[in-house]
Design a protein around this motif. Structure first.
Motif, mmCIF file in Angstrom:
data_model
loop_
_atom_site.group_PDB
_atom_site.id
_atom_site.type_symbol
_atom_site.label_atom_id
_atom_site.label_comp_id
_atom_site.label_asym_id
_atom_site.label_seq_id
_atom_site.Cartn_x
_atom_site.Cartn_y
_atom_site.Cartn_z
ATOM 1 N N PRO A 168 0.816 -1.228 0.000
ATOM 2 C CA PRO A 168 0.000 0.000 0.000
ATOM 3 C C PRO A 168 0.846 1.272 0.000
ATOM 4 C CG PRO A 168 -0.851 -1.583 1.589
ATOM 5 C CD PRO A 168 0.469 -2.108 1.136
ATOM 6 N N LEU A 169 1.945 1.263 0.751
ATOM 7 C CA LEU A 169 2.799 2.447 0.804
ATOM 8 C C LEU A 169 3.546 2.647 -0.513
ATOM 9 C CD1 LEU A 169 4.272 2.314 4.425
ATOM 10 C CD2 LEU A 169 2.023 3.043 3.626
ATOM 11 N N MET A 170 3.887 1.558 -1.191
ATOM 12 C CA MET A 170 4.520 1.679 -2.504
ATOM 13 C C MET A 170 3.574 2.344 -3.500
ATOM 14 S SD MET A 170 6.449 -2.044 -2.723
ATOM 15 C CE MET A 170 7.126 -1.792 -4.370
ATOM 16 N N LEU A 171 2.293 1.985 -3.442
ATOM 17 C CA LEU A 171 1.325 2.602 -4.347
ATOM 18 C C LEU A 171 1.092 4.067 -3.981
ATOM 19 C CD1 LEU A 171 -1.353 -0.183 -4.943
ATOM 20 C CD2 LEU A 171 0.844 0.208 -6.063
ATOM 21 N N LEU A 172 1.137 4.380 -2.689
ATOM 22 C CA LEU A 172 1.019 5.777 -2.275
ATOM 23 C C LEU A 172 2.201 6.590 -2.803
ATOM 24 C CD1 LEU A 172 -0.278 8.075 -0.720
ATOM 25 C CD2 LEU A 172 0.786 7.196 1.378
ATOM 26 N N VAL A 173 3.395 6.017 -2.740
ATOM 27 C CA VAL A 173 4.567 6.692 -3.299
ATOM 28 C C VAL A 173 4.388 6.907 -4.802
ATOM 29 C CG1 VAL A 173 7.040 6.451 -3.778
ATOM 30 C CG2 VAL A 173 6.148 5.888 -1.511
ATOM 31 N N SER A 174 3.876 5.894 -5.505
ATOM 32 C CA SER A 174 3.619 6.030 -6.944
ATOM 33 C C SER A 174 2.665 7.187 -7.223
ATOM 34 C CB SER A 174 3.031 4.732 -7.505
ATOM 35 O OG SER A 174 3.984 3.705 -7.542
ATOM 36 N N ALA A 175 1.626 7.306 -6.391
ATOM 37 C CA ALA A 175 0.664 8.396 -6.571
ATOM 38 C C ALA A 175 1.316 9.751 -6.310
ATOM 39 C CB ALA A 175 -0.530 8.190 -5.646
ATOM 40 N N LEU A 176 2.130 9.841 -5.265
ATOM 41 C CA LEU A 176 2.795 11.106 -4.941
ATOM 42 C C LEU A 176 3.761 11.525 -6.044
ATOM 43 C CD1 LEU A 176 3.452 10.514 -1.141
ATOM 44 C CD2 LEU A 176 1.950 12.261 -2.125
ATOM 45 N N GLU A 177 4.372 10.550 -6.710
ATOM 46 C CA GLU A 177 5.288 10.871 -7.812
ATOM 47 C C GLU A 177 4.568 11.579 -8.955
ATOM 48 O OE1 GLU A 177 8.766 7.547 -7.959
ATOM 49 O OE2 GLU A 177 6.752 6.809 -8.361
ATOM 50 N N ALA A 178 3.302 11.245 -9.153
ATOM 51 C CA ALA A 178 2.542 11.818 -10.269
ATOM 52 C C ALA A 178 1.671 12.994 -9.854
ATOM 53 C CB ALA A 178 1.661 10.729 -10.894
ATOM 54 N N ALA A 179 1.580 13.257 -8.554
ATOM 55 C CA ALA A 179 0.613 14.234 -8.049
ATOM 56 C C ALA A 179 1.098 15.669 -8.211
ATOM 57 C CB ALA A 179 0.317 13.949 -6.580
ATOM 58 N N LYS A 180 0.130 16.567 -8.231
ATOM 59 C CA LYS A 180 0.400 18.005 -8.244
ATOM 60 C C LYS A 180 -0.449 18.659 -7.159
ATOM 61 C CE LYS A 180 -2.961 18.997 -11.928
ATOM 62 N NZ LYS A 180 -3.518 17.637 -11.960
ATOM 63 N N PRO A 181 -0.124 19.891 -6.774
ATOM 64 C CA PRO A 181 -0.872 20.545 -5.696
ATOM 65 C C PRO A 181 -2.381 20.535 -5.943
ATOM 66 C CG PRO A 181 1.069 21.827 -6.243
ATOM 67 C CD PRO A 181 0.992 20.734 -7.265
ATOM 68 N N GLY A 182 -3.121 20.218 -4.894
ATOM 69 C CA GLY A 182 -4.574 20.171 -4.974
ATOM 70 C C GLY A 182 -5.140 18.799 -5.256
ATOM 71 N N ASP A 183 -4.306 17.865 -5.708
ATOM 72 C CA ASP A 183 -4.787 16.512 -5.983
ATOM 73 C C ASP A 183 -5.150 15.802 -4.677
ATOM 74 O OD1 ASP A 183 -4.399 16.845 -8.660
ATOM 75 O OD2 ASP A 183 -2.550 15.674 -8.782
ATOM 76 N N THR A 184 -6.092 14.878 -4.770
ATOM 77 C CA THR A 184 -6.457 14.044 -3.630
ATOM 78 C C THR A 184 -6.071 12.601 -3.925
ATOM 79 O OG1 THR A 184 -8.697 13.835 -4.535
ATOM 80 C CG2 THR A 184 -8.345 15.502 -2.832
ATOM 81 N N ILE A 185 -5.563 11.927 -2.902
ATOM 82 C CA ILE A 185 -5.111 10.539 -3.041
ATOM 83 C C ILE A 185 -5.836 9.692 -2.004
ATOM 84 C CG2 ILE A 185 -3.152 8.959 -2.947
ATOM 85 C CD1 ILE A 185 -1.336 11.348 -3.585
ATOM 86 N N LEU A 186 -6.466 8.637 -2.461
ATOM 87 C CA LEU A 186 -7.084 7.672 -1.558
ATOM 88 C C LEU A 186 -6.238 6.404 -1.579
ATOM 89 C CD1 LEU A 186 -10.816 6.867 -1.080
ATOM 90 C CD2 LEU A 186 -9.174 4.999 -1.302
ATOM 91 N N MET A 187 -5.758 6.000 -0.414
ATOM 92 C CA MET A 187 -4.981 4.767 -0.291
ATOM 93 C C MET A 187 -5.747 3.779 0.571
ATOM 94 S SD MET A 187 -1.293 4.039 1.560
ATOM 95 C CE MET A 187 -1.984 4.361 3.182
ATOM 96 N N ALA A 188 -5.759 2.526 0.160
ATOM 97 C CA ALA A 188 -6.427 1.481 0.934
ATOM 98 C C ALA A 188 -5.457 0.345 1.211
ATOM 99 C CB ALA A 188 -7.652 0.962 0.189
ATOM 100 N N ALA A 189 -5.763 -0.434 2.239
ATOM 101 C CA ALA A 189 -4.955 -1.602 2.585
ATOM 102 C C ALA A 189 -5.865 -2.661 3.174
ATOM 103 C CB ALA A 189 -3.866 -1.230 3.582
ATOM 104 N N TYR A 190 -5.545 -3.926 2.888
ATOM 105 C CA TYR A 190 -6.349 -5.048 3.384
ATOM 106 C C TYR A 190 -5.481 -6.005 4.181
ATOM 107 C CZ TYR A 190 -8.690 -9.530 3.523
ATOM 108 O OH TYR A 190 -9.224 -10.717 3.962
ATOM 109 N N GLY A 191 -6.092 -6.631 5.198
ATOM 110 C CA GLY A 191 -5.441 -7.665 5.992
ATOM 111 C C GLY A 191 -6.151 -7.815 7.322
ATOM 112 N N ASN A 192 -6.962 -8.880 7.482
ATOM 113 C CA ASN A 192 -7.801 -9.047 8.679
ATOM 114 C C ASN A 192 -8.567 -7.770 8.982
ATOM 115 O OD1 ASN A 192 -5.460 -11.310 9.855
ATOM 116 N ND2 ASN A 192 -7.624 -11.808 9.800
#
Length: 472
Positions: free
Chosen positions: A263-287
């Motif tokens: 999940p954190l790797m995908l968040l990093v991927s999103a931050l690499e492409a993001a610009k000011p004002g963008d919103t990022i939703l990150m999810a994670a699964y496990g029990n």
């Protein structure tokens, strides 16, 4: 403003084609390839790589905590976060903690970092999550898993992304697990696990967060949602109402499912492409499942360039055979080279921690000579006990000379490139081994960089040190 102030990532150099894996068992392939940690890498070394990437441009003296998360930590009873802190050359006066035993360990560490910074007990906390999980040979997990890491800094100023909302649900079910002593991940019936577990709970967490935050799917710029396989992931994001342009590549075709770090790797991927004002939703699964909502700030423009995920993704080497994968992961036992039958010393490891783990050299205050390891007496001007310690880990270097050693290697990797490396700063020379390379392509003068690796295991513990590798 409290938020994420920096990010980093790491993907090992070696990639194994799933066609090669499938051919070994005469079964179908999922397609694409998966990342494979080298035989000198584990969750600790990958976390260090991601942490060093995250620390680019940051003042190490301002870091007040390190949280490490993994389901595959090298030790059953020993902290890894303290090892990460030492290898990253962070202050001794620092809080450290390890989180594990579940796939949400990475986001749990991130949530704990936000809590620590939010209540004022720490100014900046570094979170590093990595995994190197094993699926049973011939299983779907063997193909779908991958190795990788991510790191995030949470701080009270200079945030590149602020936390706007969080939602969590817990659910006790036997979906994937490992018992004490298990090497391979176990699982229950796949359709039930994916339907009642991953899909249902991730949907509940994401929809719960969007309702709580008062946003709709179309208002999200990037949806960073991991998935166990491409079909299940595609079906879930469609149910959640995200279109293809919003969905962050889950990295399943090029890397695989990296467990607690994914999940954190995908968040990093999103931050690499993001610009000011963008919103990022990150999810994670496990029990259960969790969802986080971030808003990107103007500070994203001021981040110093780093590799992140994108920089490592296409920097790769092919792992030619499935058998080599089995030996790299310890499933097939290999014969060690003669030098690696020597036992390490815990006391020497502790005494020389600044040279061994922090990778410090000594720079003479009289003549400026930089030596490694740390020397009390300058070998140029003979001045005694007058030096400053200098970190070499982030210095670029070139290969000064090398030898191809056919006696030191493991039986699955028989040639070791014994190297003398010259730092581009002050021309300090370091003797070390080269890794992540093709021995036939090694040349004097080639650019190299330093990397934290496991040398060997002896006396019941892992012996970590620094190696060099061709510049990735």
């Amino acid at each position: 403003m409290i938020g994420i102030t920096s990010y980093g990532g790491y993907i090992p150099a070696f990639r194994l084609s799933r066609e090669v894996m499938a051919k070994a068992w005469l079964r179908g392939s999922m397609g694409g390839e998966r990342s494979v940690a080298n035989n000198d890498e584990d969750s600790a070394t990958m976390a260090v790589e991601a942490a060093l990437d995250c620390l680019i441009g940051k003042d190490r003296g301002e870091v007040a905590g390190v949280f490490f998360a993994s389901t595959t930590a090298p030790y059953r009873e020993k902290e890894i976060s303290s090892l990460v802190a030492a290898a990253a050359d962070l202050p001794d006066e620092i809080r450290t903690a390890d989180l594990g035993n579940g796939l949400r360990a990475g986001v749990a560490a991130l949530r704990s970092a936000f809590d620590a910074v939010g209540n004022g007990s720490a100014k900046n906390v570094l979170v590093a999550a990595a995994d190197c999980r094993l699926g049973y040979p011939q299983s779907e997990h063997e193909q779908s898993f991958g190795d990788g890491a991510a790191a995030l800094m949470v701080g009270n100023s200079g945030a590149v992304a602020s936390l706007e909302g969080h939602y969590a649900v817990s659910n006790e079910m036997m979906d994937v697990w490992r018992n004490a002593g298990d090497d391979f991940v176990r699982t229950w019936e796949g359709r039930w696990v994916l339907g009642e577990g991953y899909s249902a709970l991730t949907e509940k967490a994401v929809k719960g967060l969007m309702k709580k935050a008062g946003v709709q799917a179309k208002g999200i710029t990037f949806a960073a949602i991991p998935g166990p396989d491409a079909r299940t992931h595609r079906r879930l994001v469609q149910v959640l109402g995200f279109d293809k342009a919003q969905v962050v590549d889950p990295l399943l075709a090029q890397v695989g499912d990296c467990g607690a770090g994914h999940p954190l790797m995908l968040l990093v991927s999103a931050l690499e492409a993001a610009k000011p004002g963008d919103t990022i939703l990150m999810a994670a699964y496990g029990n259960g499942a969790e969802a986080f909502l971030f808003k990107v700030t103007e500070e994203i423009r001021n981040l110093v360039p780093r590799r992140g995920i994108k920089g490592w993704l296409n920097s790769k080497l092919p792992l030619a055979t499935y058998e080599k994968y089995l030996s790299y992961r310890g499933i097939l036992e290999t014969q060690p080279g003669d030098p690696f039958r020597l036992l390490p010393s815990a006391t020497a490891y502790w005494r020389d921690v600044n040279s061994i783990l922090r990778f410090h050299g000594s720079k003479c205050r009289s003549c400026g000579t930089l030596a490694y390891p740390i020397q009390r007496v300058c070998y140029t001007c003979r001045t005694k006990d007058s030096f400053d310690e200098v970190r070499l880990a982030d210095k670029k270097a070139k290969l000064f000379t090398f030898s191809l050693d056919n006696l030191a290697g493991r039986s699955d990797d028989p040639v070791v490139v014994q190297s003398v490396v010259e730092s581009e700063v002050d021309n300090a020379r370091v003797y070390c081994m080269m890794t992540d390379c093709q021995p036939k392509e090694v040349r004097v003068g080639m650019p190299v960089e330093f990397t934290f690796r496991r040398i060997y295991e002896g006396a019941g513990f892992q012996n970590y040190f620094w190696k060099c590798r061709p510049l990735r």
